[in-house]
Design an enzyme around this catalytic site. Structure first.
Site, mmCIF file in Angstrom:
data_model
loop_
_atom_site.group_PDB
_atom_site.id
_atom_site.type_symbol
_atom_site.label_atom_id
_atom_site.label_comp_id
_atom_site.label_asym_id
_atom_site.label_seq_id
_atom_site.Cartn_x
_atom_site.Cartn_y
_atom_site.Cartn_z
ATOM 1 N N ASP A 1 44.805 15.137 -49.024
ATOM 2 C CA ASP A 1 44.043 15.919 -48.057
ATOM 3 C C ASP A 1 43.000 16.687 -48.861
ATOM 4 O O ASP A 1 43.327 17.672 -49.524
ATOM 5 C CB ASP A 1 44.991 16.866 -47.305
ATOM 6 C CG ASP A 1 44.240 17.829 -46.380
ATOM 7 O OD1 ASP A 1 43.000 17.732 -46.279
ATOM 8 O OD2 ASP A 1 44.910 18.683 -45.764
ATOM 9 N N LYS B 1 32.908 20.704 -49.872
ATOM 10 C CA LYS B 1 32.987 19.654 -48.848
ATOM 11 C C LYS B 1 31.826 19.768 -47.860
ATOM 12 O O LYS B 1 31.392 18.784 -47.279
ATOM 13 C CB LYS B 1 34.321 19.784 -48.128
ATOM 14 C CG LYS B 1 34.701 18.619 -47.231
ATOM 15 C CD LYS B 1 36.123 18.826 -46.732
ATOM 16 C CE LYS B 1 36.538 17.770 -45.728
ATOM 17 N NZ LYS B 1 37.935 17.984 -45.312
ATOM 18 N N GLU C 1 41.480 12.990 -40.412
ATOM 19 C CA GLU C 1 42.509 14.024 -40.548
ATOM 20 C C GLU C 1 43.398 14.152 -39.308
ATOM 21 O O GLU C 1 44.621 14.218 -39.430
ATOM 22 C CB GLU C 1 41.842 15.372 -40.879
ATOM 23 C CG GLU C 1 41.377 15.429 -42.324
ATOM 24 C CD GLU C 1 40.333 16.492 -42.611
ATOM 25 O OE1 GLU C 1 39.764 16.479 -43.709
ATOM 26 O OE2 GLU C 1 40.089 17.332 -41.721
ATOM 27 N N ASP D 1 42.067 20.662 -34.998
ATOM 28 C CA ASP D 1 42.085 20.873 -36.444
ATOM 29 C C ASP D 1 40.958 21.822 -36.847
ATOM 30 O O ASP D 1 39.795 21.440 -36.882
ATOM 31 C CB ASP D 1 41.908 19.500 -37.127
ATOM 32 C CG ASP D 1 41.876 19.610 -38.648
ATOM 33 O OD1 ASP D 1 41.894 20.738 -39.186
ATOM 34 O OD2 ASP D 1 41.824 18.560 -39.311
#
Lengths: 170, 660
Positions: free
Chosen positions: B37, B99, B199, B221
């Site tokens: 992850d 990211k 994800e 999420d």
């Protein structure tokens, strides 16, 4: 890869406009499990390529056949009229003069309904939606009766109604 | 497009068509794949070998979460907790939340950050490049690769062998450029990326297997920097993503920023320094986390004062940000054709879903209390590990994961209008074809502009690739037939195939996004990374060997001193050979000594062998002296304890050395 005429065959279904949604889903999921590239080991390049192509064809077939409208359009296409083409002979037929005049009037109504808002706008939308559904029903009847040119004509009209609905919702 | 007569331009430029690099054939080793992850604020690695329950792998100190922070203050860079401590002193050289920059051009960066971005060179691809000082410029892909390397090393420790492959998770909403950037980061880190997994799909996988049933799920999420919402269906052993949406630049970091802004205002700092800004951000994050359990908390301000922050104030501050997640939720339900009350469960993922306000918002949007049985920080890594195990060829019964295209793929037509060729939420892999023709006999080339996004105008969509096709045979108008196939693979990465139907010649081009690294750049980075890995390995070996030798030199030196006090223990000839070995050891140990660790090891082995007899005699004598008055059992216990201690020293010495 399956040719573009085979969406029903790819799914293992008979070509019908009134396929139950559940039948489409079951057929799709059974094949998706077998053909997914994840079922092939990462190193097996050629086999993965094959799985990828089979999956791509399956997913495209599913996309077209799952939705009743695109399914109708696809059936009409397999019978010789492609609504996405502007070809004189095999492309989408031009709507009638009367229909286009009706559309122009409705568009004027849309401006007014938008300006007044509230219940007037809502009832205007309902009326457009009814016209849309009538066109779909007429197209289904034409497909069932084997009258492809009529079905194509209704489906073209449906697209006009759909565009108007999208504009109302925008 | 498709309408052949409207959209062909003769550009005259060359269309680079090349065969895709054939994938390396890697033998499958079941049970040695890992799930990663790669998060905005934290990253995790999990394994689930051969059907085992997934487990996250901790570092030497028992911590599973690795802060996604890389510090370039040192060389080689440090990663994780150690890097985070350097953040306050050198905010521009310590990279966090990288990211957000993945697959982005400098023009896309519309959020605040403390870094120095290097403007793209004239004519070069616009990729974010960050100047981290010391003449070093890095791409977000390289920074992510450093994080992946640490996680892979951790997993190697756990598995006992290097991992053979990895599943890396990405937000479902990530576009092609962002996915490609993630895959490139994996390659730079030397990982075989089996699959990029959305994800939410990973989270649902972790939950779905636990429940083993059928159903409709929403996965909400909210991570540090991204928000994803997905509607999934589990049926007949297939996990199917029905719809997905979100915001790739919205997350818990935005909560922190909003609260930090409030703190700076309270402190009366209109133009805060980067350091003050960073202090406020750290204080805001701590306050937010504390307020998940408490009603109010004391918060230090950058100016040294302290204020009391209530949960009410926090919620009023972050409320508008949290509210931005509602519209994508509604859209996803609509796209999936699902009503909120039809859902069998709403799964929470991401540390930011611990915030009570977020849970309330989820509950009111989906009309049911969310599920949070699995740690929202780990659930994604668990799912990735399960899928990695399935793909490694283990006997685990895997469900099939069907992902969807996160964004529509289209082509630019006349007037800059986008025509969709693969719609958003279409199940992938999928292919679409367009046939182009020529508008005149003179036309031998055409330009193809591939876009991703939902907007109608090309300018509002993300440009994925622009290429020119040349070599169309000279034929009367509308007679040429060039079929171009756009194909999204299971990772939602695009391949374009062009086939000239008159000759049937087929060629393929792997489309690299406008904002991505070229294959050559990735290869160079992979090699650099391997080179430096080699270099690091050599340096570590040398350091370990020198420390070992130093330990032996110290021990022998002490024994010689002891022997000097007790004449008769050591014969002259033996003494001379030990002295010679000690002298060569000193030469090897000197700062300008040999850099080949084998020479250092040889010096140690020589010293050990010439002093072996002497050492044994000393040990025996010490033992005899120590045993006077002890029982036999006591003696053997003492010996066992000594051996045990030696074993442990032997086993752990070099590792500690390499950490220092």
């Amino acid at each position: 890869m399956a040719a573009a005429g085979d969406h029903f065959a790819v799914l293992g279904l008979t070509a019908r406009h009134d396929l139950p949604r559940d039948e489409v889903e079951t057929a799709y999921l059974a094949r998706a499990q077998v053909w997914h590239p994840d079922k092939v080991a990462p190193g097996e390049t050629a086999a993965r390529r094959q799985a990828m192509e089979a999956s791509a064809a399956l997913n495209e077939a599913y996309r077209v056949v799952r939705d009743p409208i695109s399914r109708l359009e696809y059936i009409v296409k397999t019978q010789g009229i492609d609504l996405d083409s502007s070809d004189e002979n095999t492309g989408a037929p031009s709507p009638s003069q009367a229909f286009l005049i009706d559309m122009i009037e409705r568009r004027d109504d849309l401006e007014q309904a938008k300006a007044s808002g509230g219940s007037k706008a809502a009832s205007f939308r309902d009326a457009v939606e009814d016209s849309h559904d009538e066109a779909v029903d007429a197209a289904i009847a034409a497909v069932a009766g084997g009258d492809t040119p009529a079905a194509a004509q209704w489906l073209v009209q449906r697209r006009y109604w759909q565009r108007l609905l999208d504009e109302i919702d925008a | 497009m498709g309408n052949a007569d409207t959209d062909i331009h003769d550009t005259g430029a060359l269309f680079q068509i090349e065969e895709p690099a054939s994938a390396r054939k890697v033998p499958l080793t079941p049970g040695r794949a890992i799930g990663i992850d790669l998060g905005t604020t934290h990253s995790l690695v999990a394994v689930a070998p051969n059907g085992a329950d997934p487990r996250t792998v901790a570092d030497g100190e028992g911590r599973c979460l690795l802060p996604s922070v890389v510090s370039y203050v040192e060389d080689p860079p440090t990663v994780g907790w150690a890097a985070r401590t350097a953040q306050l002193e050198a905010p521009s050289r310590v990279l966090s939340s990288v990211k957000r920059f993945m697959g982005r051009g400098t023009g896309d960066v519309d959020f605040s950050h403390p870094y120095t971005l290097v403007p793209p060179a004239e004519g070069a691809a616009d990729i974010v490049r960050i100047d981290v000082g010391g003449d070093k410029v890095v791409t977000p892909m390289e920074v992510s690769a450093r994080i992946l390397e640490v996680l892979a090393a951790r997993a190697e420790q756990e598995l006992g062998e290097p991992p053979t492959g990895a599943v890396i998770t990405v937000p479902a909403y990530f576009d092609e450029a962002q996915r490609q950037a993630t895959k490139d980061a994996g390659r730079i880190a030397g990982l075989e990326v089996y699959r990029l997994l959305a994800e939410p799909t990973a989270a649902a996988l972790a939950y779905g297997l636990d429940r083993g049933g059928q159903g409709l799920f929403a996965v909400y999420d909210l991570g540090g920097g991204t928000f994803d919402i997905s509607i999934l269906r589990l049926r007949d052993g297939v996990f199917q993503v029905l719809a997905t949406g979100g915001d790739s630049a919205l997350g818990g970091d935005d909560f922190d920023r909003a609260v930090a802004q409030l703190l700076l205002e309270k402190a009366g700092l209109v133009e805060p320094t980067p350091l003050q800004r960073e202090q406020a951000r750290v204080a805001a994050r701590d306050a937010k986390e504390a307020l998940s359990d408490k009603d109010s908390v004391e918060v230090p301000l950058p100016d040294g004062a302290t204020i009391t922050l209530s949960r009410e104030t926090l919620e009023a501050t972050i409320g508008p940000v949290a509210e931005r997640t509602v519209a994508p939720c509604r859209q996803a339900l609509k796209d999936a054709g699902v009503r909120a009350k039809e859902l069998d469960g709403v799964v929470l993922v991401g540390g930011s879903t611990r915030t009570p306000l977020v849970r309330q918002l989820v509950e009111s949007t989906f009309r049911q209390p969310p599920l949070a049985d699995i740690d929202p920080d780990r659930v994604v890594a668990y799912g990735a590990a399960i899928q990695a195990d399935v793909l490694s060829g283990s006997a685990r019964d895997g469900v099939t994961l069907l992902d969807v295209a996160p964004l529509s793929l289209g082509l630019e037509t006349m007037g800059g209008i986008v025509e969709t060729i693969i719609p958003r939420n279409a199940a992938i892999p999928i292919a679409a074809r367009q046939v182009f023709t020529n508008y005149s006999e003179q036309q031998t080339g055409m330009m193809v502009h591939v876009l991703q996004g939902e907007r109608e105008l090309a300018d509002d969509c993300r440009s994925l690739a622009k290429f020119d096709l040349k070599g169309i045979p000279q034929l009367p108008p509308s007679m040429a037939r060039i079929e171009i196939t756009f194909e999204l693979d299971a990772d939602a990465l695009l391949t374009v195939t062009a086939r000239e139907l008159m000759t049937g010649v087929r060629q393929t081009v792997q489309v690299k996004p406008t904002y991505g690294l070229s294959d050559e750049e990735v290869d160079r980075l992979v090699i650099e990374s391997l080179d430096s890995a080699e270099d690091d390995f050599t340096r570590r070996n040398l350091a370990e060997a020198r420390v070992e030798l130093g330990r032996v030199v110290l021990a022998v030196g002490a024994a010689l001193w002891d022997a000097d006090q007790r004449p008769g223990l050591l014969e002259d000839a033996e003494r001379a050979s030990i002295d010679t070995a000690m002298q060569s050891a000193q030469v090897v140990m000197a700062p300008d000594g040999p850099t080949d660790h084998k020479l250092v090891v040889a010096a140690r082995e020589h010293l050990e062998s010439v002093s072996e007899g002497f050492a044994r005699r000393r040990m025996e004598r010490a033992l005899l002296a120590g045993m006077e008055g002890m029982s036999v059992t006591e003696v053997s216990d003492t010996l066992a304890a000594d051996e045990d201690l030696d074993d442990r020293r032997g086993g752990h010495g070099p590792e500690q050395v390499s950490k220092g």
